[in-house]
Design a protein around this motif. Structure first.
Motif, short mmCIF file in Angstrom:
data_model
loop_
_atom_site.label_atom_id
_atom_site.label_comp_id
_atom_site.label_asym_id
_atom_site.label_seq_id
_atom_site.Cartn_x
_atom_site.Cartn_y
_atom_site.Cartn_z
N ALA A 101 46.51 41.78 40.64
CA ALA A 101 47.16 42.69 41.59
C ALA A 101 48.32 41.91 42.20
O ALA A 101 48.12 40.96 42.95
CB ALA A 101 46.18 43.14 42.67
N SER A 102 49.53 42.31 41.84
CA SER A 102 50.74 41.62 42.31
C SER A 102 51.42 42.43 43.40
O SER A 102 51.60 43.65 43.26
CB SER A 102 51.71 41.42 41.15
OG SER A 102 51.10 40.69 40.12
N ILE A 116 43.63 37.70 41.54
CA ILE A 116 43.32 37.59 40.12
C ILE A 116 41.82 37.75 39.95
O ILE A 116 41.04 37.05 40.60
CB ILE A 116 43.79 36.23 39.56
CG1 ILE A 116 45.31 36.08 39.74
CG2 ILE A 116 43.40 36.10 38.10
CD1 ILE A 116 45.82 34.69 39.51
N LEU A 117 41.42 38.66 39.08
CA LEU A 117 40.02 38.92 38.79
C LEU A 117 39.80 38.72 37.30
O LEU A 117 40.44 39.38 36.48
CB LEU A 117 39.64 40.35 39.19
CG LEU A 117 38.22 40.82 38.92
CD1 LEU A 117 37.21 39.96 39.66
CD2 LEU A 117 38.07 42.28 39.31
N LYS A 118 38.92 37.78 36.95
CA LYS A 118 38.66 37.46 35.55
C LYS A 118 37.45 38.22 35.04
O LYS A 118 36.61 38.67 35.81
CB LYS A 118 38.47 35.95 35.39
CG LYS A 118 39.71 35.17 35.78
CD LYS A 118 39.52 33.70 35.57
CE LYS A 118 40.82 32.98 35.96
NZ LYS A 118 40.75 31.55 35.76
N SER A 119 37.35 38.36 33.72
CA SER A 119 36.23 39.09 33.13
C SER A 119 34.89 38.43 33.42
O SER A 119 33.86 39.09 33.38
CB SER A 119 36.43 39.21 31.61
OG SER A 119 36.55 37.93 31.01
N GLY A 121 34.04 37.50 36.29
CA GLY A 121 33.72 37.83 37.67
C GLY A 121 34.35 36.87 38.66
O GLY A 121 34.26 37.07 39.87
N GLU A 122 35.01 35.84 38.17
CA GLU A 122 35.67 34.87 39.05
C GLU A 122 36.86 35.51 39.74
O GLU A 122 37.68 36.18 39.12
CB GLU A 122 36.12 33.66 38.25
CG GLU A 122 36.81 32.60 39.08
CD GLU A 122 37.35 31.45 38.23
OE1 GLU A 122 38.02 30.59 38.83
OE2 GLU A 122 37.14 31.42 37.01
N VAL A 123 36.94 35.32 41.05
CA VAL A 123 38.05 35.85 41.85
C VAL A 123 38.87 34.68 42.35
O VAL A 123 38.35 33.77 43.00
CB VAL A 123 37.53 36.67 43.04
CG1 VAL A 123 38.68 37.18 43.90
CG2 VAL A 123 36.68 37.83 42.56
N THR A 124 40.16 34.70 42.05
CA THR A 124 41.07 33.66 42.53
C THR A 124 42.36 34.34 43.00
O THR A 124 42.49 35.55 42.93
CB THR A 124 41.41 32.64 41.42
OG1 THR A 124 42.05 33.31 40.33
CG2 THR A 124 40.18 31.92 40.92
N THR A 125 43.27 33.52 43.46
CA THR A 125 44.60 34.03 43.81
C THR A 125 45.64 33.13 43.15
O THR A 125 45.32 32.06 42.64
CB THR A 125 44.83 34.06 45.33
OG1 THR A 125 44.81 32.72 45.81
CG2 THR A 125 43.79 34.88 46.03
N SER A 126 46.88 33.56 43.22
CA SER A 126 47.94 32.77 42.62
C SER A 126 48.20 31.48 43.39
O SER A 126 48.89 30.61 42.90
CB SER A 126 49.21 33.61 42.50
OG SER A 126 49.57 34.14 43.76
#
Length: 134
Positions: A101-102, A116-119, A121-126
């Motif tokens: 989501a930008s 940033i959401l990875k397949s 389930g990991e949630v990170t940001t830029s």
């Protein structure tokens, strides 16, 4: 002797009221703006989860992960795909994907980085500001 009663307000009373309203506005408006940015950030997070659910549902039906690019309304019709606050993209391979989501121009005042959401389930940001998205 008869006393006359005052009708209306004096200039000083009006100035005091304007000063009070100005002070309240100066304090309340930035708080309101932060609330609006946070509410759109929460909507973007919910949209990414909805996109992920739709992708995984399709995968269980034997449909491959969508190709990389912008997320279309066909992947998530409930999501805000207007692009006014956030644009959603997917980067995928045959075995995994990453949703992003930008921020767009209306959300540019938000200090939080892109989500940033990875397949997996990991949630990170830029910029590793995950707490900002909670």
């Amino acid at each position: 002797m008869m006393m006359t009663t005052q009708k209306g307000v004096t200039l000083i009373e009006m100035l005091i009221v304007i000063a009070i309203i100005g002070t309240i506005t100066a304090i309340a408006y930035p708080s309101y703006q932060n609330h609006v940015l946070k509410s759109h950030r929460n909507k973007a997070m919910a949209d990414l989860v909805m996109i992920q659910l739709n992708i995984e549902e399709n995968k269980t039906k034997g449909i491959a992960y969508p190709s990389s690019g912008s997320v279309s309304a066909s992947i998530c019709s409930e999501c805000d795909n207007s692009g006014e606050r956030y644009s959603y993209t997917i980067t995928s391979t045959s075995t995994n994907y990453t949703l992003t989501a930008s921020k767009t121009s209306l959300q540019s005042a938000d200090t939080c980085a892109n989500l940033i959401l990875k397949s997996t389930g990991e949630v990170t940001t830029s910029s590793n500001q995950v707490d900002c998205w909670k």
